[in-house]
Every structure is written in structure tokens, then in C-alpha cells.
Design an enzyme around this catalytic site. Sequence first.
Site, mmCIF file in Angstrom:
data_model
loop_
_atom_site.group_PDB
_atom_site.id
_atom_site.type_symbol
_atom_site.label_atom_id
_atom_site.label_comp_id
_atom_site.label_asym_id
_atom_site.label_seq_id
_atom_site.Cartn_x
_atom_site.Cartn_y
_atom_site.Cartn_z
ATOM 1 N N ASP A 205 31.004 1.135 16.090
ATOM 2 C CA ASP A 205 31.271 0.019 15.186
ATOM 3 C C ASP A 205 32.528 -0.767 15.565
ATOM 4 O OD1 ASP A 205 30.676 -1.519 12.831
ATOM 5 O OD2 ASP A 205 32.270 -0.458 11.772
ATOM 6 N N SER A 230 30.650 -5.744 8.889
ATOM 7 C CA SER A 230 29.354 -5.178 9.255
ATOM 8 C C SER A 230 28.413 -5.216 8.059
ATOM 9 C CB SER A 230 29.515 -3.734 9.732
ATOM 10 O OG SER A 230 30.397 -3.655 10.827
ATOM 11 N N GLN A 280 23.299 -3.975 15.523
ATOM 12 C CA GLN A 280 24.083 -4.227 14.311
ATOM 13 C C GLN A 280 24.083 -5.715 13.992
ATOM 14 O OE1 GLN A 280 28.614 -4.381 14.035
ATOM 15 N NE2 GLN A 280 28.214 -2.362 13.173
#
Length: 289
Positions: A205, A230, A280
Site C-alpha cells: 500500500d 486508498s 488498488q
Amino acid sequence: MSQALQDLLDLLDLEQIEENIFRGQSRSAVVPRVFGGQVAAQALVAAGRTVPEDRPPHSLHAYFLRIGDPGAPIVYTVDRLRDGRSFTTRRVVAVQHGQPIFGMSVSFQTYEEGMDHQTPMPPAPDPVTLPTSEERLSGYGHLDARVVEKFLEARAAVDLRYVDEPPYGRFGEPRAPHSQVWFRTNGKLADDPLQHIALATYVSDMTLLDSVLLAHGRGGWAVGDVVGASLDHAMWFHRPFRADEWLLYDQESPSAYGGRGLGQARIYTQDGRLAITVIQEGVVRIPRG
């Protein structure tokens, strides 16, 4: 093992407070909220604690629902959705202050033989020839010293090396929406597959939306020209790997639209095996005014 890595492992070592309920501590990241990779890694550990050790995770699908409070613990509740002969499925909800902040579904599989092919590993320089995070950041006089300090503190457990300049290192000129990063933990780990997968989830991430910024010549939150977070995160674990050995994170962005940007990536071992696929989507907004 570095103290920073030990601190991270302690962060991922959840306290079990009921059969399917776990509690994790938290800490702030480079922004004043819980780092998304931390929540994802802790949720994965919570799910894994309810599954036999010989059945590692092969995929996860997650949504970031609310901003996490770094000053409060996070409670993870695990639903045992299915225990089959080959596959096990778990659902995890992370809660703070009585509200869900994160949800994840994880699937685990017993190892079995099968067909085997993969996309070849792309060219990349040897990681030891690249500058460390500290070496690279020391050359960025345009960044506030507090920003540099936060970056180094947040990534102290991981040796993370960009192949090219990160978005905040050279911005103002659009570049190809493609970024490569080598990473490994700053110290050796035990032989627990779940630990290695959780640490790779944690790191995944950190840089995935960089390629979105590169396409538009934006430097990101570090220089204040983008606001982002995110939204969702998915990973598929294809082959065994070690997070304490070099992994190539090859990232690209196929699209940005409507205040959202999409990043997709493949993670390879240094000897060329495709270990992980990651996708993502995140909020990527240009500040008004």
C-alpha cells in the site's frame, strides 16, 4: 533484525480477546491517520489465526471504509464463512469507536500441483546499485524536513529502493505511468509464510498509486498538489516468497478518472518468479484553490 522491523512485527502480533476477535494497536504513518497497509496486514493476520498453518492465503479483497484513528486500538472480528477440503474463506471487519473502518475477504488454499505459467519478469537494475530511501531523500531540498523525517520513520522497517525518481522527487512534468520499486525487510524473518505475506501486504500500500501521479506530473501529498486515500485493495499470492529477500514491485496505472486512480502491479522474486499480483483504486484529487 532492526528495531524498526521488530516494532512492526509486534504491531502485527495481535492480541486474541475472544475465539474470533482480535485487537491490534496502531500508529500514525506519514499522514495523520492509520496507514492502510497496516490495517490490511493486521486483518490478514487475524484471518490467518483461524486457519491451519498449512493452508496459506492465496487472495484477499478489501475496502477502506473510514479513516483510522492512530490513537485508538482496532478490533478485528473474523467470520468463518467456509472450511472446505481445499479452500477456506474468512471475512474480517475492523472496528474503531463502534464503526467499521475496513473490511476484507480472504481465501486460503491447501497446496496442490497444477498448471504453471507466468508473465516474464521485466528488466530492472540490481537493487544494491540503487540509492536507499535515506540517500535519495537527502537530495530533495524542496521537501520539508518534517516530511523527510516522516517518510524515513514510516519506512524504517523496510529497505525500499526506487528504480527511478519517485513522484515527489521530480514533478511538474508528466511521465509514463509506470514505476518500479525493490523492497525487502530490514532484517531476517522466521519461516512463517503468513508473516511474509502479511509484510508484503503492508508494503503493497506504500507506492502503488505512484504511477497515477507520474502520468500527471504530480508529486502527491508530500508537496501538497494531490489529496488521496486508498479505496479498495486486492492481492493474489501465486508462488512462495520471502519478504526478507529482494522483491521487485512493478507498478502501472491504466486509468484515472472521476477523482479516482487505478494502480495495478506484479511482484517478482529476484530470480524472476511471479509471486503476487496487486490492484488498488484510490481517491486522487487535485486540491481546489
